[in-house]
Design an enzyme around this catalytic site. Structure first.
Site, mmCIF file in Angstrom:
data_model
loop_
_atom_site.group_PDB
_atom_site.id
_atom_site.type_symbol
_atom_site.label_atom_id
_atom_site.label_comp_id
_atom_site.label_asym_id
_atom_site.label_seq_id
_atom_site.Cartn_x
_atom_site.Cartn_y
_atom_site.Cartn_z
ATOM 1 N N SER A 27 3.880 15.184 -2.741
ATOM 2 C CA SER A 27 2.981 14.714 -3.790
ATOM 3 C C SER A 27 2.467 13.341 -3.429
ATOM 4 O O SER A 27 3.094 12.599 -2.661
ATOM 5 C CB SER A 27 3.700 14.677 -5.144
ATOM 6 O OG SER A 27 4.772 13.754 -5.115
ATOM 7 N N GLY A 28 1.295 13.000 -3.967
ATOM 8 C CA GLY A 28 0.688 11.714 -3.707
ATOM 9 C C GLY A 28 -0.147 11.286 -4.883
ATOM 10 O O GLY A 28 -0.061 11.853 -5.982
ATOM 11 N N ASP A 149 -7.230 5.348 4.847
ATOM 12 C CA ASP A 149 -5.779 5.361 4.613
ATOM 13 C C ASP A 149 -5.036 5.821 5.860
ATOM 14 O O ASP A 149 -4.141 6.667 5.798
ATOM 15 C CB ASP A 149 -5.434 6.252 3.421
ATOM 16 C CG ASP A 149 -4.067 5.925 2.822
ATOM 17 O OD1 ASP A 149 -3.554 4.816 3.083
ATOM 18 O OD2 ASP A 149 -3.510 6.771 2.102
#
Length: 504
Positions: A27-28, A149
């Protein structure tokens, strides 16, 4: 971690009547990723990313859809970007997209790296970034991208039969088109990971590819030393803002004195970490050129491993049965094949059953020259963007120029899967020589042996090919294999020439 309605998926519930959700695997900030089985394609594993339940903003949903679009488009251009191939919205109005499921390790779990592996992985990361920076075609317009990122956690390293390790860049969730008209706020709207952000990203300025180059510099420093170029007192925004804007990075030699680093590589990394974008390398191509030349130099090249998934077998006096050899000598050159120097595989029926053979046409003189050659073979297989097998046979004699016989097999073609299956069932395969000169008859039959481990690997590749999702990029995979073939040829020759001379 946000609680998801799919954390414990029902054993009978299917997403889109196709994907059986199994378990949450990550998850992020924007999404949750689940392992699932694609029932439509025989239950092969896939990864499905859902937009997080807390994200209901329309713009975020548009960004999520754009991430799927970008990943799908970029992965068609580069094997170093994770592949996405389906998108939808579930019955709870929650967007998702389906990606290839990759078994590998995060780069963050591998660092620090030895120099040869650093060079190999860094070059592949640059190839993926270069593809993103070059952009994708949207409505007839090329739109370059900035990832925004780049960090070790967003780099996956998986085993690969050609490269040894294959890099996949993940998470284009906050990537931006360079010509985007959307506004980006400063601290309040900040997206990214603080230790890897460029000064201009922290300022909320409009970014270009040089911001990713800064993040790449931070990551390369960490890949070699296991440490970051700065170590602020806290992990708060202000501390990192000060470090990126006003503090000089540590020297690699001070962080890891035992590392013997080429001076020009040290200079490259420091240049990537320049505070001003204008002082950094201006594009990824500059970095790629340097890394490629350093990787290929005698001091820092990575030796080929003639084992595992890339299989090299050597044949000395490996014999076919008399009946098989006699059967091969009675064959006629196919009417649908041109009279020229070519090579192609074909299944034939013998009294011992069906078997895969290799047909080639040479001049009478060449046929005589290579009659006493040692035979070697190598098989190289890639699954993405399209399953493709390169089958190379080499006729090697120290007094002659090696004769290379490559065959490229599209492994989504059932006939080719059948051909490779028969190849895996027999210890040897026949090389059937026909003459360029009339009457184009068969003059000799040699054999080439495949090691037991190699035959088992071929069987595994056939099974993998039959379980993969449909793909439509055979020419791209063939081009990738052609590029790798050129590199592998020189390494195979080095291996062969280093072997003791054998008298047949």
């Amino acid at each position: 971690m946000n609680q998801s309605p799919f954390t414990s998926p029902s054993s009978t519930g299917l997403l889109a009547n196709r994907y059986q959700l199994k378990q949450l695997i990550g998850s992020g900030g924007m999404g949750e990723v689940f392992l699932a089985n694609d029932i439509l394609l025989g239950g092969i594993p896939v990864a499905i990313k859902f937009l997080t339940q807390t994200v209901v903003d329309t713009n975020m949903q548009q960004d999520f859809a754009r991430e799927a679009l970008m990943s799908a488009a970029l992965s068609q251009k580069s094997i170093h970007i994770v592949r996405a191939y389906d998108y939808g919205v579930n019955d709870k109005k929650k967007p998702y997209y389906v990606m290839e499921y990759l078994c590998g390790k995060s780069l963050k779990d591998l660092i620090p790296l030895p120099l040869p592996m650093f060079l190999t992985l860094s070059r592949q990361i640059c190839l993926g970034l270069q593809c993103a920076h070059q952009g994708i075609n949207i409505d007839g317009k090329i739109c370059p991208l900035v990832h925004r990122d780049i960090k070790p956690a967003n780099i996956l390293v998986i085993p690969d039969p050609i490269l040894g390790q294959l890099v996949k860049i993940l998470d284009f969730g906050i990537a931006k088109f360079l010509n985007s008209t959307s506004k980006t706020s400063t601290i309040r709207g900040f997206n990214g990971t603080l230790p890897y952000c460029s000064p201009e990203q922290l300022d909320g300025e409009k970014l270009d590819s040089r911001s990713d180059i800064y993040s790449l510099g931070v990551m390369m420093f960490e890949m070699l030393t296991g440490k970051k170029p700065w170590q602020p007192e806290t992990d708060y925004f202000g501390a990192w803002y000060k470090a990126h804007h006003f503090e000089q990075p540590k020297a690699i030699a001070d962080v890891k004195p035992t590392l013997k680093l080429p001076h020009n590589l040290n200079s490259l990394i420091m240049a990537c970490l320049a505070k001003k974008a204008s002082d950094r390398p201006q594009n990824i191509a500059e970095i790629l050129q340097f890394l490629t030349s350093l990787e290929q130099s005698n001091c820092y090249s990575v030796p080929i491993t003639i084992t595992s998934n890339s299989i090299l077998s050597r044949s000395l006096n490996s014999k076919l049965s008399i009946t098989v050899e006699q059967n091969c000598k009675q064959l006629l050159w196919p009417e649908n094949k041109p009279i020229q120097e070519i090579v192609f595989p074909r299944i034939i029926d013998t009294v011992q059953g069906s078997m895969t053979t290799l047909w080639l046409m040479l001049s009478k003189q060449e046929t005589k020259n290579y009659a006493l050659s040692t035979r070697y073979n190598q098989f190289i297989f890639i699954t993405s963007p399209h399953p493709m097998l390169l089958w190379v046979t080499v006729l090697y004699n120290r007094q002659l120029v090696p004769k290379w016989l490559p065959c490229y097999l599209d492994m989504q073609n059932p006939q080719n899967c059948r051909l490779v299956s028969f190849l895996a069932e027999n210890e040897c395969y026949p090389l059937i020589f026909f003459t360029l000169e009339a009457p184009h008859s068969c003059t000799s039959v040699l054999s080439s042996r495949i090691e037991p481990a190699g035959r088992q690997m071929l069987k595994t590749w056939v099974e993998q090919s039959q379980s993969l999702p449909p793909a439509s990029q055979p020419q791209l995979s063939k081009q990738i294999l052609k590029q790798q073939y050129k590199q592998v040829q020189s390494r195979i020759l080095q291996h062969l020439e280093s072997e003791p001379k054998v008298v047949l």
